[in-house]
Design an enzyme around this catalytic site. Structure first.
Site, PDB file in Angstrom:
ATOM      1  N   ASP A   1      -6.901  -4.266  -3.725  1.00 43.19           N
ATOM      2  CA  ASP A   1      -6.458  -2.933  -3.287  1.00 43.19           C
ATOM      3  C   ASP A   1      -5.240  -2.445  -4.079  1.00 43.19           C
ATOM      4  O   ASP A   1      -5.029  -1.242  -4.263  1.00 43.19           O
ATOM      5  CB  ASP A   1      -6.083  -2.949  -1.795  1.00 43.19           C
ATOM      6  CG  ASP A   1      -6.965  -3.837  -0.938  1.00 43.19           C
ATOM      7  OD1 ASP A   1      -7.418  -4.883  -1.438  1.00 43.19           O
ATOM      8  OD2 ASP A   1      -7.192  -3.498   0.225  1.00 43.19           O
TER       9      ASP A   1
ATOM     10  N   ASP B   1       0.806  -1.228   0.000  1.00 40.21           N
ATOM     11  CA  ASP B   1       0.000   0.000   0.000  1.00 40.21           C
ATOM     12  C   ASP B   1       0.842   1.284   0.000  1.00 40.21           C
ATOM     13  O   ASP B   1       0.344   2.345   0.363  1.00 40.21           O
ATOM     14  CB  ASP B   1      -0.939   0.013   1.219  1.00 40.21           C
ATOM     15  CG  ASP B   1      -2.240  -0.745   0.949  1.00 40.21           C
ATOM     16  OD1 ASP B   1      -2.628  -0.874  -0.231  1.00 40.21           O
ATOM     17  OD2 ASP B   1      -2.876  -1.193   1.917  1.00 40.21           O
TER      18      ASP B   1
HETATM   19  N1  GLY Z   1      -6.535  -1.426   1.776  1.00 44.60           N
HETATM   20  C1  GLY Z   1      -7.310  -1.970   2.833  1.00 44.60           C
HETATM   21  C2  GLY Z   1      -8.729  -1.564   2.855  1.00 44.60           C
HETATM   22  O1  GLY Z   1      -9.314  -1.196   1.881  1.00 44.60           O
HETATM   23  O2  GLY Z   1      -9.330  -1.633   3.912  1.00 44.60           O
END
Ligand code: GLY
Length: 377
Positions: free
Chosen positions: A157, A93
């Site tokens: 994600d 992320d």
């Molecule tokens: N990237 C984690 C979420 O969307 O909660």
């Protein structure tokens, strides 16, 4: 400018002005008793949402020119260096963390220090690429339950993080990052996007071949259901991959997902459920999914002809209006705007809550509708 949008923007500005005075360059995630009491710079510098507050600040700086937004955003960016140089604990992320901080700064001010931070973050993301399986792996061993091996895991994600790679490729005029992003997008499409436009959250692949072994529910209700925020990551992420590659397969993937999401969100008056296939009770909502969806629909609208554009814009407007009218706390004396969000279908600790990224996507959606946005992705 439509009056409802102007009014909405005024309310956003009042709220963000007040929050900026209260929290400045602290890093908020969610509130406790209407207040951002926990500073994530102290609690967890690697936390995946740590870029969304500077993202809000840069959007507001771009829209209003107010210096205090820029100063606070730069303060957060400097703090994030601890995570960047710490390296251990970083994850898939990093796009969410540095596109909204350093890369946004570089794009708006030309800061070379910020450019370097962005390129370093892109290199960390690219370093997670598995060339045998053609995917960017999710998480680290310490992020998953004991006994689970996530070496071959990918998650939807990631589609919102790979724009960091498209940016880096252009910046250093070298296609390496671009190919990593594109190969990963192809693997996500092959393994996680279903024929009907719904998607899974986690795909477990064989790390030596990229072959799909199984799907996991992740933050959704089940492995065959459709977690609404994951749907929005896919919808918006493939639209962005189309922006950077021009590959029509990506635009069609974004549209297919969009049609599935629009049909489902309409059933709950445009405030999405946490999972579009969850049981009737408890009727958890996730407004963050709605707002990310709205931004994704507006991204699709940028790439289609006038007739089609109306379809995506109209539904983005319906979502933003519904959430602004029914899920928002507009009191400038309290922190956070968007309520009725959910982190994970099965987690018991999180009530229907506010989340910093829901506020980010609200700001981006409103600014996009006004034609005043800054493309952070
Ligand atoms: N990237 C984690 C979420 O969307 O909660």
């Amino acid at each position: 400018m439509e009056i409802w949008l102007e009014k909405l923007f005024q309310k956003l500005e009042r709220k963000f002005d007040a929050e900026c005075s209260r929290i400045g360059d602290k890093i908020p995630y969610w509130t406790e008793d209407g207040e951002y009491k926990t500073d994530y710079a102290e609690k967890n510098m690697n936390w995946w949402t740590n870029g969304f507050w500077p993202g809000i600040l840069w959007q507001m700086y771009h829209a209003t020119g107010k210096e205090r937004y820029r100063q606070a955003a730069e303060g957060v960016e400097r703090k994030l260096d601890k995570a960047l140089w710490g390296f251990t604990g970083l994850h898939h992320d990093v796009g969410f963390m540095w596109l909204h901080s350093a890369v946004a700064n570089y794009r708006l001010t030309g800061s070379t220090e910020s450019r370097n931070r962005g390129l370093l973050a892109a290199s960390i993301l690219a370093g997670r690429y598995n060339p045998a399986g053609r995917f960017i792996r999710a998480w680290n061993p310490d992020c998953v339950e004991e006994g689970q091996d996530c070496t071959g895991w990918i998650i939807v994600d990631s589609m919102m993080n790979i724009p960091l790679l498209y940016w880096a490729s252009k910046e250093v005029e070298d296609p390496r990052f671009y190919y990593i992003a594109k190969n990963h997008a192809n693997t996500v499409r092959r393994t996680l996007v279903r024929e009907d436009g719904s998607c899974g959250h986690i795909a477990c692949l064989n790390p030596d071949t990229g072959e799909l072994e199984k799907i996991l529910a992740g933050q959704g209700y089940s492995e065959t259901s459709s977690w609404s925020r994951g749907q929005s990551w896919i919808l918006y992420g493939f639209a962005l991959s189309y922006r950077y590659t021009g590959d029509p397969v990506y635009l069609n993937t974004a549209k297919k997902t969009a049609h599935y999401v629009i049909a489902n969100a309409a059933l709950t008056d445009y405030v999405p459920l946490c999972d579009y296939r969850q049981p009737a009770e408890p009727a958890y909502l996730d407004a963050s999914a709605g707002l990310c969806t709205a931004c994704g629909l507006l991204e699709i609208a940028d790439h289609v002809g006038a007739e089609e554009k109306r379809l995506y814009r109209e539904h983005a407007e319906r979502i933003v209006k519904a959430i602004a009218e029914t899920c928002c706390d507009w009191d400038p004396g309290r922190d956070s705007i968007v309520q009725n969000c959910k982190v994970d279908y099965h987690s018991t600790g999180d009530r229907q809550t506010d989340l910093i990224y829901a506020d980010y996507f609200l700001a981006e959606a409103v600014l996009r509708l006004m034609g005043k946005e800054f493309l952070i992705w």
